[in-house]
Design a protein around this motif. Sequence first.
Motif, PDB file in Angstrom:
ATOM      1  N   GLY A  51       0.674  -1.398   0.025  1.00  0.00           N
ATOM      2  CA  GLY A  51      -0.241   0.007  -0.051  1.00  0.00           C
ATOM      3  C   GLY A  51       0.803   1.314   0.003  1.00  0.00           C
ATOM      4  O   GLY A  51       0.561   2.100  -0.734  1.00  0.00           O
ATOM      5  N   CYS A  52       1.826   1.266   0.556  1.00  0.00           N
ATOM      6  CA  CYS A  52       2.927   2.388   1.023  1.00  0.00           C
ATOM      7  C   CYS A  52       3.773   2.544  -0.409  1.00  0.00           C
ATOM      8  O   CYS A  52       3.903   3.799  -0.886  1.00  0.00           O
ATOM      9  CB  CYS A  52       3.543   2.491   2.022  1.00  0.00           C
ATOM     10  SG  CYS A  52       2.506   2.831   3.449  1.00  0.00           S
ATOM     11  N   ARG A  53       4.066   1.617  -1.079  1.00  0.00           N
ATOM     12  CA  ARG A  53       4.745   1.357  -2.097  1.00  0.00           C
ATOM     13  C   ARG A  53       3.915   2.361  -3.076  1.00  0.00           C
ATOM     14  O   ARG A  53       4.345   3.048  -4.066  1.00  0.00           O
ATOM     15  CB  ARG A  53       5.277   0.230  -2.738  1.00  0.00           C
ATOM     16  CG  ARG A  53       6.406  -0.500  -1.829  1.00  0.00           C
ATOM     17  CD  ARG A  53       7.054  -1.516  -2.697  1.00  0.00           C
ATOM     18  NE  ARG A  53       6.015  -2.528  -2.961  1.00  0.00           N
ATOM     19  CZ  ARG A  53       5.954  -3.744  -1.863  1.00  0.00           C
ATOM     20  NH1 ARG A  53       6.435  -3.882  -0.816  1.00  0.00           N
ATOM     21  NH2 ARG A  53       5.102  -4.715  -2.542  1.00  0.00           N
ATOM     22  N   ASN A  54       2.684   1.638  -3.418  1.00  0.00           N
ATOM     23  CA  ASN A  54       1.594   2.347  -4.261  1.00  0.00           C
ATOM     24  C   ASN A  54       1.423   3.726  -3.921  1.00  0.00           C
ATOM     25  O   ASN A  54       1.382   4.519  -4.994  1.00  0.00           O
ATOM     26  CB  ASN A  54       0.109   1.439  -4.371  1.00  0.00           C
ATOM     27  CG  ASN A  54       0.721  -0.038  -4.901  1.00  0.00           C
ATOM     28  OD1 ASN A  54       1.298  -0.067  -5.723  1.00  0.00           O
ATOM     29  ND2 ASN A  54      -0.484  -0.625  -4.628  1.00  0.00           N
ATOM     30  N   TYR A  55       1.181   4.132  -2.817  1.00  0.00           N
ATOM     31  CA  TYR A  55       0.980   5.445  -2.375  1.00  0.00           C
ATOM     32  C   TYR A  55       2.340   6.319  -2.791  1.00  0.00           C
ATOM     33  O   TYR A  55       2.042   7.430  -3.597  1.00  0.00           O
ATOM     34  CB  TYR A  55       0.881   5.673  -1.000  1.00  0.00           C
ATOM     35  CG  TYR A  55       0.807   7.056  -0.401  1.00  0.00           C
ATOM     36  CD1 TYR A  55      -0.549   7.599  -0.540  1.00  0.00           C
ATOM     37  CD2 TYR A  55       1.807   7.741  -0.051  1.00  0.00           C
ATOM     38  CE1 TYR A  55      -0.627   8.938  -0.187  1.00  0.00           C
ATOM     39  CE2 TYR A  55       1.543   8.940   0.441  1.00  0.00           C
ATOM     40  CZ  TYR A  55       0.408   9.802   0.324  1.00  0.00           C
ATOM     41  OH  TYR A  55       0.059  10.974   0.628  1.00  0.00           O
ATOM     42  N   GLN A  56       3.400   5.913  -2.761  1.00  0.00           N
ATOM     43  CA  GLN A  56       4.700   6.587  -3.339  1.00  0.00           C
ATOM     44  C   GLN A  56       4.548   6.988  -4.496  1.00  0.00           C
ATOM     45  O   GLN A  56       4.923   7.859  -5.178  1.00  0.00           O
ATOM     46  CB  GLN A  56       5.976   6.097  -2.590  1.00  0.00           C
ATOM     47  CG  GLN A  56       7.193   7.000  -3.096  1.00  0.00           C
ATOM     48  CD  GLN A  56       8.475   6.657  -2.130  1.00  0.00           C
ATOM     49  OE1 GLN A  56       8.753   5.790  -1.802  1.00  0.00           O
ATOM     50  NE2 GLN A  56       8.904   8.023  -1.860  1.00  0.00           N
ATOM     51  N   LYS A  57       4.305   5.773  -5.505  1.00  0.00           N
ATOM     52  CA  LYS A  57       4.230   5.903  -6.838  1.00  0.00           C
ATOM     53  C   LYS A  57       3.341   7.033  -7.309  1.00  0.00           C
ATOM     54  O   LYS A  57       3.414   7.741  -8.136  1.00  0.00           O
ATOM     55  CB  LYS A  57       3.799   4.370  -7.472  1.00  0.00           C
ATOM     56  CG  LYS A  57       5.068   3.635  -7.583  1.00  0.00           C
ATOM     57  CD  LYS A  57       4.571   2.299  -8.045  1.00  0.00           C
ATOM     58  CE  LYS A  57       5.690   1.081  -7.785  1.00  0.00           C
ATOM     59  NZ  LYS A  57       5.159  -0.293  -8.178  1.00  0.00           N
ATOM     60  N   GLN A  58       2.127   7.035  -6.713  1.00  0.00           N
ATOM     61  CA  GLN A  58       1.074   7.963  -6.787  1.00  0.00           C
ATOM     62  C   GLN A  58       1.514   9.392  -6.587  1.00  0.00           C
ATOM     63  O   GLN A  58       1.153  10.331  -7.383  1.00  0.00           O
ATOM     64  CB  GLN A  58      -0.392   7.586  -6.250  1.00  0.00           C
ATOM     65  CG  GLN A  58      -0.857   6.211  -6.628  1.00  0.00           C
ATOM     66  CD  GLN A  58      -1.981   5.748  -5.791  1.00  0.00           C
ATOM     67  OE1 GLN A  58      -2.172   6.282  -4.908  1.00  0.00           O
ATOM     68  NE2 GLN A  58      -2.706   4.789  -6.392  1.00  0.00           N
ATOM     69  N   LEU A  59       2.141   9.585  -5.268  1.00  0.00           N
ATOM     70  CA  LEU A  59       2.592  10.769  -5.096  1.00  0.00           C
ATOM     71  C   LEU A  59       3.733  11.368  -5.883  1.00  0.00           C
ATOM     72  O   LEU A  59       3.636  12.505  -6.303  1.00  0.00           O
ATOM     73  CB  LEU A  59       3.187  10.710  -3.629  1.00  0.00           C
ATOM     74  CG  LEU A  59       3.437  11.863  -2.790  1.00  0.00           C
ATOM     75  CD1 LEU A  59       2.215  12.471  -2.458  1.00  0.00           C
ATOM     76  CD2 LEU A  59       4.265  11.528  -1.531  1.00  0.00           C
ATOM     77  N   SER A  60       4.357  10.324  -6.619  1.00  0.00           N
ATOM     78  CA  SER A  60       5.550  11.005  -7.403  1.00  0.00           C
ATOM     79  C   SER A  60       4.821  11.373  -8.815  1.00  0.00           C
ATOM     80  O   SER A  60       5.241  12.164  -9.192  1.00  0.00           O
ATOM     81  CB  SER A  60       6.554   9.549  -7.780  1.00  0.00           C
ATOM     82  OG  SER A  60       7.234   9.382  -6.320  1.00  0.00           O
ATOM     83  N   PHE A  61       3.947  10.587  -9.196  1.00  0.00           N
ATOM     84  CA  PHE A  61       3.284  10.795 -10.419  1.00  0.00           C
ATOM     85  C   PHE A  61       2.410  12.273 -10.390  1.00  0.00           C
ATOM     86  O   PHE A  61       2.889  13.196 -11.370  1.00  0.00           O
ATOM     87  CB  PHE A  61       2.004   9.821 -10.676  1.00  0.00           C
ATOM     88  CG  PHE A  61       1.360  10.098 -11.912  1.00  0.00           C
ATOM     89  CD1 PHE A  61       1.740   9.926 -13.375  1.00  0.00           C
ATOM     90  CD2 PHE A  61       0.056  10.525 -11.657  1.00  0.00           C
ATOM     91  CE1 PHE A  61       0.924   9.996 -14.210  1.00  0.00           C
ATOM     92  CE2 PHE A  61      -0.646  10.868 -12.950  1.00  0.00           C
ATOM     93  CZ  PHE A  61      -0.276  10.606 -14.245  1.00  0.00           C
ATOM     94  N   ILE A  62       1.751  12.382  -9.067  1.00  0.00           N
ATOM     95  CA  ILE A  62       1.109  13.686  -8.752  1.00  0.00           C
ATOM     96  C   ILE A  62       1.928  14.980  -9.002  1.00  0.00           C
ATOM     97  O   ILE A  62       1.717  15.948  -9.678  1.00  0.00           O
ATOM     98  CB  ILE A  62       0.041  13.778  -7.625  1.00  0.00           C
ATOM     99  CG1 ILE A  62      -0.837  12.755  -7.896  1.00  0.00           C
ATOM    100  CG2 ILE A  62      -0.199  15.179  -7.368  1.00  0.00           C
ATOM    101  CD1 ILE A  62      -1.677  12.547  -6.826  1.00  0.00           C
ATOM    102  N   ARG A  63       3.107  14.618  -8.166  1.00  0.00           N
ATOM    103  CA  ARG A  63       4.086  15.584  -8.224  1.00  0.00           C
ATOM    104  C   ARG A  63       4.930  15.848  -9.717  1.00  0.00           C
ATOM    105  O   ARG A  63       4.914  17.123  -9.902  1.00  0.00           O
ATOM    106  CB  ARG A  63       5.334  15.650  -7.369  1.00  0.00           C
ATOM    107  CG  ARG A  63       6.428  16.439  -7.040  1.00  0.00           C
ATOM    108  CD  ARG A  63       7.399  16.025  -6.204  1.00  0.00           C
ATOM    109  NE  ARG A  63       8.426  17.105  -5.880  1.00  0.00           N
ATOM    110  CZ  ARG A  63       8.936  17.476  -4.809  1.00  0.00           C
ATOM    111  NH1 ARG A  63       8.144  17.473  -3.843  1.00  0.00           N
ATOM    112  NH2 ARG A  63       9.887  18.536  -5.144  1.00  0.00           N
TER     113      ARG A  63
END
Length: 72
Positions: free
Chosen positions: A35-47
Amino acid sequence: MNCKEAIRLMSEEMDRDLDGGNRFALRLHKLICVGCRNYQKQLSFIRQACQQQVAVDDAPPTTPDLNPPQRL
Protein backbone atom coordinates in the motif's frame (compact mmCIF):
# COMPACT_ATOMS: atom_id res chain seq x y z
CA MET A 1 6.89 2.02 11.58
CA ASN A 2 3.22 2.25 10.69
CA CYS A 3 1.70 3.49 7.45
CA LYS A 4 0.74 6.86 8.89
CA GLU A 5 4.36 7.58 9.83
CA ALA A 6 5.58 6.26 6.46
CA ILE A 7 3.23 8.61 4.59
CA ARG A 8 4.46 11.57 6.63
CA LEU A 9 8.07 10.67 5.85
CA MET A 10 7.33 10.21 2.13
CA SER A 11 5.93 13.73 2.02
CA GLU A 12 8.91 15.12 3.91
CA GLU A 13 11.30 13.23 1.64
CA MET A 14 9.97 15.13 -1.37
CA ASP A 15 11.04 18.42 0.22
CA ARG A 16 14.28 17.47 1.95
CA ASP A 17 16.68 14.59 2.53
CA LEU A 18 15.74 12.32 5.42
CA ASP A 19 18.28 11.40 8.07
CA GLY A 20 19.78 7.93 7.84
CA GLY A 21 17.53 6.30 10.42
CA ASN A 22 14.29 7.57 8.94
CA ARG A 23 15.44 6.81 5.39
CA PHE A 24 16.30 3.22 6.35
CA ALA A 25 13.06 2.71 8.30
CA LEU A 26 10.99 4.05 5.40
CA ARG A 27 12.73 1.77 2.90
CA LEU A 28 12.21 -1.21 5.16
CA HIS A 29 8.52 -0.37 5.60
CA LYS A 30 8.02 -0.03 1.84
CA LEU A 31 9.63 -3.44 1.30
CA ILE A 32 6.83 -5.07 3.29
CA CYS A 33 3.91 -2.71 2.62
CA VAL A 34 2.47 -2.76 -0.91
CA GLY A 35 0.00 0.00 0.00
CA CYS A 36 2.77 2.45 0.85
CA ARG A 37 4.75 1.50 -2.26
CA ASN A 38 1.69 2.28 -4.35
CA TYR A 39 1.10 5.51 -2.43
CA GLN A 40 4.65 6.68 -3.16
CA LYS A 41 4.25 5.92 -6.87
CA GLN A 42 1.03 7.94 -6.94
CA LEU A 43 2.61 10.78 -4.98
CA SER A 44 5.54 10.92 -7.41
CA PHE A 45 3.20 10.86 -10.41
CA ILE A 46 1.12 13.73 -9.03
CA ARG A 47 4.22 15.79 -8.25
CA GLN A 48 5.63 15.23 -11.74
CA ALA A 49 2.30 16.13 -13.36
CA CYS A 50 2.11 19.35 -11.34
CA GLN A 51 5.67 20.29 -12.27
CA GLN A 52 4.91 19.72 -15.95
CA GLN A 53 1.76 21.84 -15.72
CA VAL A 54 3.69 24.68 -14.09
CA ALA A 55 6.25 24.48 -16.90
CA VAL A 56 3.45 24.73 -19.48
CA ASP A 57 1.83 27.64 -17.63
CA ASP A 58 5.17 29.49 -17.44
CA ALA A 59 5.90 29.06 -21.15
CA PRO A 60 5.47 32.20 -23.24
CA PRO A 61 2.19 32.25 -25.13
CA THR A 62 2.32 31.39 -28.77
CA THR A 63 0.71 33.68 -31.29
CA PRO A 64 -1.45 32.18 -34.00
CA ASP A 65 -0.30 32.55 -37.59
CA LEU A 66 -2.38 35.44 -38.86
CA ASN A 67 -1.38 34.85 -42.48
CA PRO A 68 -2.34 31.28 -43.32
CA PRO A 69 -0.80 29.81 -46.47
CA GLN A 70 -2.70 30.73 -49.62
CA ARG A 71 -3.91 28.13 -52.08
CA LEU A 72 -3.01 28.59 -55.70
